[in-house]
Design a protein around this motif. Sequence first.
Motif, PDB file in Angstrom:
ATOM      1  N   UNK A 147     -11.127   1.707  -4.962  1.00 10.79           N
ATOM      2  CA  UNK A 147     -10.582   1.642  -5.057  1.00 10.79           C
ATOM      3  C   UNK A 147      -9.834   1.348  -6.113  1.00 10.79           C
ATOM      4  N   UNK A 175      -0.418  -0.462 -11.470  1.00 10.25           N
ATOM      5  CA  UNK A 175      -0.129  -2.189 -11.163  1.00 10.25           C
ATOM      6  C   UNK A 175      -1.162  -2.533 -11.219  1.00 10.25           C
ATOM      7  N   UNK A 193      -9.897   3.303  -8.729  1.00  8.62           N
ATOM      8  CA  UNK A 193      -9.460   4.204  -8.928  1.00  8.62           C
ATOM      9  C   UNK A 193      -8.876   5.421  -8.292  1.00  8.62           C
ATOM     10  N   UNK A 194      -7.938   4.990  -7.200  1.00  6.93           N
ATOM     11  CA  UNK A 194      -7.186   5.677  -6.845  1.00  6.93           C
ATOM     12  C   UNK A 194      -6.598   5.348  -6.967  1.00  6.93           C
ATOM     13  N   UNK A 195      -6.141   3.647  -7.226  1.00 11.34           N
ATOM     14  CA  UNK A 195      -4.949   3.056  -8.088  1.00 11.34           C
ATOM     15  C   UNK A 195      -4.955   3.646  -9.398  1.00 11.34           C
ATOM     16  N   UNK A 196      -5.641   4.772  -9.894  1.00 10.36           N
ATOM     17  CA  UNK A 196      -5.637   5.082 -11.016  1.00 10.36           C
ATOM     18  C   UNK A 196      -6.278   4.392 -12.124  1.00 10.36           C
ATOM     19  N   UNK A 202      -3.269  -5.600  -8.841  1.00  7.30           N
ATOM     20  CA  UNK A 202      -4.066  -3.950  -7.628  1.00  7.30           C
ATOM     21  C   UNK A 202      -5.520  -4.091  -8.661  1.00  7.30           C
ATOM     22  N   UNK A 230       3.301   1.739  -3.497  1.00  9.68           N
ATOM     23  CA  UNK A 230       2.831   1.998  -5.113  1.00  9.68           C
ATOM     24  C   UNK A 230       3.713   2.751  -5.380  1.00  9.68           C
ATOM     25  N   UNK A 231       4.161   2.788  -6.954  1.00 10.75           N
ATOM     26  CA  UNK A 231       5.389   3.267  -7.274  1.00 10.75           C
ATOM     27  C   UNK A 231       4.269   4.407  -8.032  1.00 10.75           C
ATOM     28  N   UNK A 232       5.130   5.507  -8.567  1.00 11.02           N
ATOM     29  CA  UNK A 232       4.416   6.451  -9.558  1.00 11.02           C
ATOM     30  C   UNK A 232       4.129   6.251 -11.128  1.00 11.02           C
ATOM     31  N   UNK A 289       0.915  10.065  -8.488  1.00  9.50           N
ATOM     32  CA  UNK A 289       2.104   8.953  -7.235  1.00  9.50           C
ATOM     33  C   UNK A 289       0.580   7.716  -7.484  1.00  9.50           C
ATOM     34  N   UNK A 290       0.707   6.361  -7.085  1.00  6.43           N
ATOM     35  CA  UNK A 290       0.677   5.342  -7.210  1.00  6.43           C
ATOM     36  C   UNK A 290      -0.557   5.665  -6.861  1.00  6.43           C
ATOM     37  N   UNK A 291      -0.480   5.571  -5.132  1.00 10.25           N
ATOM     38  CA  UNK A 291      -2.502   5.774  -5.313  1.00 10.25           C
ATOM     39  C   UNK A 291      -2.467   7.015  -4.543  1.00 10.25           C
ATOM     40  N   UNK A 292      -3.764   7.049  -4.851  1.00 12.87           N
ATOM     41  CA  UNK A 292      -4.270   8.636  -4.575  1.00 12.87           C
ATOM     42  C   UNK A 292      -5.557   8.455  -3.614  1.00 12.87           C
ATOM     43  N   UNK A 293      -5.092   8.856  -2.858  1.00 17.06           N
ATOM     44  CA  UNK A 293      -6.297   9.147  -1.463  1.00 17.06           C
ATOM     45  C   UNK A 293      -7.746   9.408  -1.906  1.00 17.06           C
ATOM     46  N   UNK A 344       1.805   1.954 -16.551  1.00 18.57           N
ATOM     47  CA  UNK A 344       3.350   2.312 -15.187  1.00 18.57           C
ATOM     48  C   UNK A 344       1.829   1.970 -14.389  1.00 18.57           C
ATOM     49  N   UNK A 363       0.865  -0.912   0.084  1.00 18.41           N
ATOM     50  CA  UNK A 363       0.123   0.217  -0.168  1.00 18.41           C
ATOM     51  C   UNK A 363       1.283   1.275  -0.474  1.00 18.41           C
TER      52      UNK A 363
END
Lengths: 344, 555, 187
Positions: free
Chosen positions: B398, B383, B400-403, B386, A328-330, A336-340, B381, A325
Amino acid sequence: MPAPFVIDHSSVTQVMAWVLVALLPGIAAHVWLFGPGILVTLALATVTAVVAEAAMLKARGYPVRPFLTDLSAIVTAWLLALCLPSLAPWWLIVTGTLFAIVVAKHLYGGLGQNVFNPAMVGYAVLLISFPVQMTSWPGPLALTGTPLSLADSAAIIFGGAPKAVLDAVTMATPLDTLRTGLLQQHTVDEIMTQPIFGHVGGAGFEWLAGAFLAGGLVLWALRIISWRVPLAFLAGVWLAAGFLHFFDAGRYGAPWFHLFAPSVMLGAFFIATDPVSGSTTPLGKLIFGFGAGVLTIIIRTWGGYPDGVAFAVLLMNVAVPLIDQYTQPRIYGGAPGREKGSSR
Amino acid sequence: MTRVLHRFKGGVHLPDHKAESNGRPIHAAPVPRQLVIPLRQHIGNPARPVVEVGQQVLKGQIIAEADGYISAAVHASSSGTVTAIGPALVPHVSGLPDDCITIETDGRDAWIDHAPIDYQALAPADLRMRLRDMGLAGLGGAVFPSAVKLDPGAHACPTLIVNGGECEPWITCDDLLMRTRADEILQGVRVMRHLLGSTEILVGIEDNKPEAIAAMQAAAAGFDFAVEVIAVPTIYPAGGAKQMIETLTGRQVPSGKLSTDIGIQVFNVGTAYALARAVFHGEPLISRLVTVTGHVLRPQNFEVLIGTPMQRLIDLAGDRDGATGVLMGGPMMGMPMPSSEVPVVKATNCILVKSDALFPPLPAMLPCIRCTRCADVCPAELQPQELFRFAKAGDFGRAQEYHLFDCIECGCCSYVCPSHIPLVDYYRYAKSEIWAREREKRAADLARARHEFRLFRLEREKKEKAEKLAAKAQAKRAELAAEAAAPGATGEADAKKALIAAALARAQAKKAEVAPKNIDQLPPDKQREIEEIEARRAKIRELARQPLETDETKP
Amino acid sequence: MIAALLVMVGLAVVIGLALGWSAVRFKVEGNPLAEKIDAILPQTQCGQCGFPGCRPYAEAIARGEADINQCPPGGEEGVKKLAELLGVEPKPLDETHGTPKPKSVAFIDENLCIGCTLCIQACPVDAIVGAAKQMHTVIASECTGCELCVPPCPVDCISMVPVAEDLPHWKFKHPLVMMKQVGGARG
């Protein structure tokens, strides 16, 4: 179904098969150094694992064939078998394998769902439940001088052996010896003069470690495993051991010695690299491997058991969701890999 | 060729299957008997029909006009008669019908009057509107209206990238276009440059198309502005706009932004060619190059009128037994068509006929083992493992949080997955669920607002009514008070009494007014009859009252 | 002893004042929980829950006077979301309040409509236009499908038409569903 309509020719089976192939040098070294007993252990573990896997798949209502042919159960069985003393009694092998497949794998949801490395769970359960049997390692043939035939080994594994026979072939492993010696207030240098120690690791054991290293490098060359976990694992072991050794060389083993205890090489290349229970992010893999390496040395030095790889890996397994968690890579484009709380 | 190229992350090397179709010259497909031209061929609002059933149309005649800024016009691809306007099967994976204009062609293929546009004389905004009315949309696959993309707006676009990547296997239409019509592509670039004010023009072509590169370089030498034709390494998806930008410039388009935000605009070579035809020949976008390949006898490229049924082209290329379906696009991002009779649209770059030999059914799916090969090849790039986990579990927040929405659906992850999980399908599913939920949420918000307004309105009406009544009573009271005050001061009680008396009088007057008029002049017998009935009624009333009274008097 | 009592009483007074002050200072207008519940409800305003609209139902849930499974248009998913918000176990829909139906909109047969305005008065979202003795019609995009206009119509000219899936509203199905449709891989 929409695209893509093409796939490359990789499969889970292929991945697992390569892992088995890469274990072969280690197995060969094992036979050469400790006798053919390991082959009996491997066979027994394989049969147990396959039967248990099939039974569990059936019980859980999954098609047996595609899951059995993915070879993951056999990989678990081999990894566990290679961690066991090669003349361990049959019930120890069966119990460990059953626990690994039934509890650690299937009760957690089967392939891809297990939080912990099944082989290491099996190993840990055995180590806690049967510490005596788990530490009765046969000594290297070069030292014991009593080569056991395949039949003799099988007889010992299935029928047990008189204590006298067992005592003749088993002896304390280098890690055991080091531990016992340190408890008796000897210095590392004094302990290292014993015949069980070789050039950098244990006599014979260091060659086994080398064989695992070779197999691991094959996996890396084929890109079955990433370089991150093994390298970080070895670095963790080396730095932690080196740190202690630097401050008190008399009380702490040399980093090279720790590195070439076979369990570290097996752990770094074959066990910590288990993708299911490991971290998935590039940075996470480094943290996971490094953490497992450092924990290995901590457990070896201050823990209750002579070796710590299994517990180190299991402890890091617990931390994987957290590591993932926060690492998470960009992504492409710099976010950033994970956006809250991001929402469109 | 001193430019330093950059390597974008991820990507896969695919067998390219270009040789099947790029060896044959471009053929013009004949005018079909019937053209089915969808109104929704571009991103944005569908075009609005401006013809009627039965109307004669000429080739190039506008049959549906752009509706709004982000839209594009649609034209008759050949001359003939409009026979239907309404839902018909379109090349969409859903198999749902959409509004189309059907034209029965007359075989004359007669052009409407058309003339080149003097693009330098027109104001940029006017020129863009002309291009919108020419139906121009991006031919690389996204079909975004080109007029919008040619508006630099607040941004300057110093860099214009012409994308000749064509990285999808099997497709060769851009390759053939560059080989044979390089000059016109650059003519189109001239107009783009004019509109965008670009100073640097880069043409990126994958290095598996050496002939196209040579042709483009030769053409570029003859132009009065600098065009850099650059061979880029062949790796899928090098032709993706974002990937092409990174390869050529080393810059990444920030997540959630457009390339124009970093001063770069990207057009497909096909779009540049269509723009040249529009400006220098006055021809709207009514045809395009289409690769017909896969399980056909003679894979090749055709110049095809928009609206031509795909099956006509498959017939031309040589239909074969054993076809298992038709894709629009390539094997990585193409969509299966509900029927081979769907028409070619502006987005159709390739018709790929499948067979079991070329595209064997995918093996059964196994669980994800988190091996992260997908993450290694993901050009965005991300994941993917996930995203898959979240999409599968329905945890779209979630995802969406992970793009999730940075996924370009290139299919690299699915391609390498050892568990053969159709990952992209999960992402498409998750995206479309999220969109549906947003639509539902908007609808619910609207309903809530309307309901609340209704409650407010009812309340207001009630209040207004009450106020009106109160005001009326007040006025009456004041009037009476004034009346009473005139003859002599009387008390409040008197005023009230007077009020009641007045009301009574009013009521009596009203009663008298509404007394039935049909009993005024009755013959005596009728009158008697009525009286009898009235008496009976009175008696019944009397009777009815009696038991009630006895009941009441009971102890 | 006295000192201890005084300290305690003093503390109580101080804390009480602080609480009282903050209650005034940080007073939240309305009921934030009802607000959150209302955001989950589908806003059909159909009254099947037994309350005259979504907001009153939300307030009743917030007060603990209504159960979370009384909203058929919200369906099982709505119940699940409410359960999640309120931290309770989800439960099946209460069938006595109706069963979920596919999304529909009202349709007025304009040949039969006599222009009585009863449906206009019944519509909770003002989605029917028309005037007395004039033909009425439903604004389909505003209609929530609550069916409240159906019973008042004296000539039964209103019917509920299920909303057909069209291209802009089409959704990609779950991959496993798609696999089953094409008879492909394991479901």
